[in-house]
Design a protein around this motif. Structure first.
Motif, PDB file in Angstrom:
ATOM      1  N   ALA A 183     -39.548  11.691 -11.788  1.00  0.00           N
ATOM      2  CA  ALA A 183     -39.638  11.414 -13.231  1.00  0.00           C
ATOM      3  C   ALA A 183     -39.943   9.940 -13.483  1.00  0.00           C
ATOM      4  CB  ALA A 183     -38.345  11.821 -13.918  1.00  0.00           C
TER       5      ALA A 183
ATOM      6  N   THR B 245     -46.158   4.612 -21.785  1.00  0.00           N
ATOM      7  CA  THR B 245     -44.900   3.922 -21.501  1.00  0.00           C
ATOM      8  C   THR B 245     -45.034   2.423 -21.722  1.00  0.00           C
ATOM      9  OG1 THR B 245     -44.329   5.578 -19.841  1.00  0.00           O
ATOM     10  CG2 THR B 245     -43.150   3.484 -19.730  1.00  0.00           C
TER      11      THR B 245
ATOM     12  N   ARG C  32     -43.295   8.415 -15.217  1.00  0.00           N
ATOM     13  CA  ARG C  32     -43.175   7.601 -16.426  1.00  0.00           C
ATOM     14  C   ARG C  32     -43.933   6.280 -16.290  1.00  0.00           C
ATOM     15  NH1 ARG C  32     -39.202   3.612 -18.747  1.00  0.00           N
ATOM     16  NH2 ARG C  32     -39.148   4.022 -20.999  1.00  0.00           N
TER      17      ARG C  32
ATOM     18  N   ASP D 101     -35.197  12.445 -10.065  1.00  0.00           N
ATOM     19  CA  ASP D 101     -35.191  11.181 -10.797  1.00  0.00           C
ATOM     20  C   ASP D 101     -36.330  10.276 -10.328  1.00  0.00           C
ATOM     21  OD1 ASP D 101     -32.757  11.844 -12.182  1.00  0.00           O
ATOM     22  OD2 ASP D 101     -31.660  11.342 -10.352  1.00  0.00           O
TER      23      ASP D 101
ATOM     24  N   ALA E 284     -33.677  11.115 -14.727  1.00  0.00           N
ATOM     25  CA  ALA E 284     -34.683  11.976 -15.364  1.00  0.00           C
ATOM     26  C   ALA E 284     -34.234  12.399 -16.750  1.00  0.00           C
ATOM     27  CB  ALA E 284     -34.947  13.195 -14.486  1.00  0.00           C
ATOM     28  N   GLY E 285     -32.930  12.655 -16.902  1.00  0.00           N
ATOM     29  CA  GLY E 285     -32.411  13.076 -18.201  1.00  0.00           C
ATOM     30  C   GLY E 285     -32.566  12.018 -19.273  1.00  0.00           C
ATOM     31  N   GLU E 286     -32.437  10.753 -18.895  1.00  0.00           N
ATOM     32  CA  GLU E 286     -32.612   9.666 -19.862  1.00  0.00           C
ATOM     33  C   GLU E 286     -34.080   9.541 -20.267  1.00  0.00           C
ATOM     34  OE1 GLU E 286     -30.014   7.987 -21.191  1.00  0.00           O
ATOM     35  OE2 GLU E 286     -28.780   9.342 -19.984  1.00  0.00           O
ATOM     36  N   ILE E 287     -34.980   9.807 -19.316  1.00  0.00           N
ATOM     37  CA  ILE E 287     -36.412   9.788 -19.638  1.00  0.00           C
ATOM     38  C   ILE E 287     -36.725  10.906 -20.631  1.00  0.00           C
ATOM     39  CG2 ILE E 287     -38.736  10.113 -18.695  1.00  0.00           C
ATOM     40  CD1 ILE E 287     -37.726   8.831 -16.099  1.00  0.00           C
ATOM     41  N   THR E 288     -36.218  12.098 -20.357  1.00  0.00           N
ATOM     42  CA  THR E 288     -36.448  13.237 -21.257  1.00  0.00           C
ATOM     43  C   THR E 288     -35.884  12.970 -22.645  1.00  0.00           C
ATOM     44  OG1 THR E 288     -36.369  14.771 -19.382  1.00  0.00           O
ATOM     45  CG2 THR E 288     -36.032  15.706 -21.583  1.00  0.00           C
ATOM     46  N   ALA E 289     -34.705  12.339 -22.685  1.00  0.00           N
ATOM     47  CA  ALA E 289     -34.052  12.057 -23.967  1.00  0.00           C
ATOM     48  C   ALA E 289     -34.661  10.863 -24.690  1.00  0.00           C
ATOM     49  CB  ALA E 289     -32.558  11.810 -23.732  1.00  0.00           C
ATOM     50  N   GLY E 290     -35.507  10.102 -24.004  1.00  0.00           N
ATOM     51  CA  GLY E 290     -36.102   8.920 -24.616  1.00  0.00           C
ATOM     52  C   GLY E 290     -35.121   7.788 -24.801  1.00  0.00           C
TER      53      GLY E 290
END
Length: 512
Positions: free
Chosen positions: A119, A129, A123, A116, A176-182
């Motif tokens: 990531a 960004t 970002r 995280d 990190a998952g929220e970044i990937t999901a936008g």
């Protein structure tokens, strides 16, 4: 060794009906059954939930309760742990290793890991960004994650202020998952002391305690925040004990708090600064002598006395007490109208010119008054200033685009001058289009200050930086003021800081 050096450097440096009822002289609010909920109010709401992108103070004050950075700055401007429990620079200053708290968890129960952190710090520097603090982290060459609780930053050069930069909520760690999901900014998933359960923009926020917070148990079970556009309404609500804690921005209201026997005012000098930003990309502010004339024509003490009741002090660009230059030693800090007129004439504007100055309604609440005093002062040298006040979100959009002749602003201070100013006054600064001015001297001084580790040499570098910035006058620094919070006297544990953070609300308690 380098970690200790860095520490040494830093140490030197809505509740329904309230508004209407208050106007009528009463406040009728249902008493909440949960005594462990802190009832709070402020006058400006957040403009967004993405911690990497927000610049408005109102946004930062909310998000710092929800998200966490790797480290924090305490009331003494010392770096202290947050998600990271320890950190260490390599001997050459080009490697920075963090150990994460294995107990750190997001509000959804997932562990905060090195993935995280990596990531998040990939970002933030990504130009796409639009991160507010992007320029602080351009020295990051690569990031290694040897295990879930270890992060190694490889730097392209020694970067003394990067640790301070990492203490800001603009450098918060997000999943990190929220970044990937936008989905960062569409929902607030942080690892901070409180969860955001409900946000009714410009009305209220409901926060609940994060029971899994690695920082320990919070002092209250939750915080209910009412957004009241009139700070006199906030004070009225506090008088009737419907509000227990409030963030105040208007010195006219704050100075009334000590008159109330049941209330306590917390007042601390802050690093943030009030400033008249010129746009040197627009004529005639492209002319050095015009900008200098404006600086000479402004009586900063009169602006402070009129707009903020004298609650503050005149400042140059550096507001960190250990580094600030005596303003009387800076260019034209003593008002000189005749010199201003002469400069205007030499620049070819003896008859003056017309321009528009923008300001935000409510942030700061002194903006309109500051603009009016400056309008009157500049009229004496033929500058006809039209004042345009805007709603905060409209103002922020225009400000970020550099779409103004002049702007009244309240800008945040930082514990390190490089962290505070590199986004404006370096060639790679991500807010260069807001500053619209850079020269080789400013850029060079910023870079020297970034890599110099000797405190005395560093102070000398930034003294020259401040002197040069005041002389070329792309902005006209006015004054620093205070952070004000008010509380019922049965609220304990809040610690005000020079950064204005409300983070210590995580430990306040309500005494019965």
């Amino acid at each position: 060794m380098v970690q200790h050096l860095t520490r040494k450097l830093l140490s030197g440096m809505a509740l329904p009906g309230i508004a209407l009822a208050a106007m009528l002289g009463t406040v009728a609010v249902p008493v909440q059954a949960n005594a462990a909920t802190l009832h709070m109010a402020w006058s400006q709401d957040a403009t967004g939930l993405d911690p990497h992108k927000q610049t408005a103070f109102s946004s930062l004050r909310l998000l710092e309760l929800i998200y966490e950075p790797l480290v924090r700055v305490d009331a003494s401007l010392q770096i202290v742990p947050a998600i990271a429990t320890s950190w260490q620079f390599s001997q050459d200053g080009k490697e920075l290793t963090f150990k994460l708290d294995p107990k750190a968890k997001y509000h959804n129960g997932a562990a905060v890991t090195s993935a995280d952190v990596k990531a998040s710090f990939e970002r933030i520097p990504d130009e796409k960004t639009g991160a507010a603090a992007r320029a602080n982290f351009l020295s990051i060459a690569s990031i290694d994650t040897p295990d879930p609780v270890t992060v190694v930053f490889h730097l392209s050069q020694p970067d003394v202020p990067i640790l301070t930069a990492m203490s800001d909520v603009n450098a918060a760690i997000v999943p990190a998952g929220e970044i990937t999901a936008g989905s960062v900014g569409t929902k607030a998933i942080g690892s901070g002391p409180f969860k955001l359960d409900k946000w009714d923009p410009n009305a209220r926020e409901v926060l609940s305690a994060n029971k899994d917070w690695a920082g320990g148990a919070t002092g209250v079970d939750g915080i209910e925040i009412s957004v009241l556009p009139d700070e006199t309404a906030i004070l009225a609500a506090m008088r009737t004990k419907q509000i227990e804690f409030a963030l105040l921005n208007d010195p006219l209201v704050a100075t009334l708090v000590p008159q109330e026997a049941s209330l306590q005012l917390n007042r601390v000098p802050v690093l943030a600064y009030h400033v008249l930003q010129l746009n040197p990309s627009r004529k005639p502010m492209t002319e050095l002598k015009v900008r200098q004339a404006i600086s000479c024509a402004i009586d900063r003490q009169e602006v402070l006395d009129t707009a903020s009741l004298g609650e503050g002090k005149v400042t140059g660009p550096l507001t960190i007490p250990s580094l600030a230059t005596d303003p009387s030693q800076l260019f034209c800090y003593k008002r000189d109208v005749e010199k201003a007129k002469q400069l205007m004439s030499e620049a070819g504007y003896a008859d003056g010119f017309s321009a528009t100055v923008i300001g935000a309604t409510g942030e700061p609440p002194t903006a309109a008054a500051e603009a009016q005093v400056i309008q009157s002062q500049l009229a004496e040298i033929g500058v006809k200033l039209d004042i345009k006040m805007m709603e905060l979100n409209v103002y922020v959009d225009a400000w970020l685009k550099g779409d103004f002749d002049m702007a009244i602003a309240l800008n945040g201070g930082r514990a390190d001058p490089y962290t505070m100013y590199n986004r404006y006054w370096t060639k790679a600064g991500n807010l260069q289009k807001v500053a619209n001015y850079i020269d080789d001297t400013l850029d060079s001084q910023m870079q020297q200050g970034r890599t110099e580790t000797d405190p005395a040499k560093r102070k000398a570098i930034f003294a020259e930086f401040e002197k040069h910035l005041a002389e070329v006058s792309p902005w006209i620094w006015l004054y620093t003021s205070y952070s004000y919070t008010a509380q019922q006297k049965n609220i304990a544990g809040f610690v005000p800081t020079p950064t204005g953070t409300l983070f210590s609300l995580s430990k306040v308690t309500i005494q019965q």
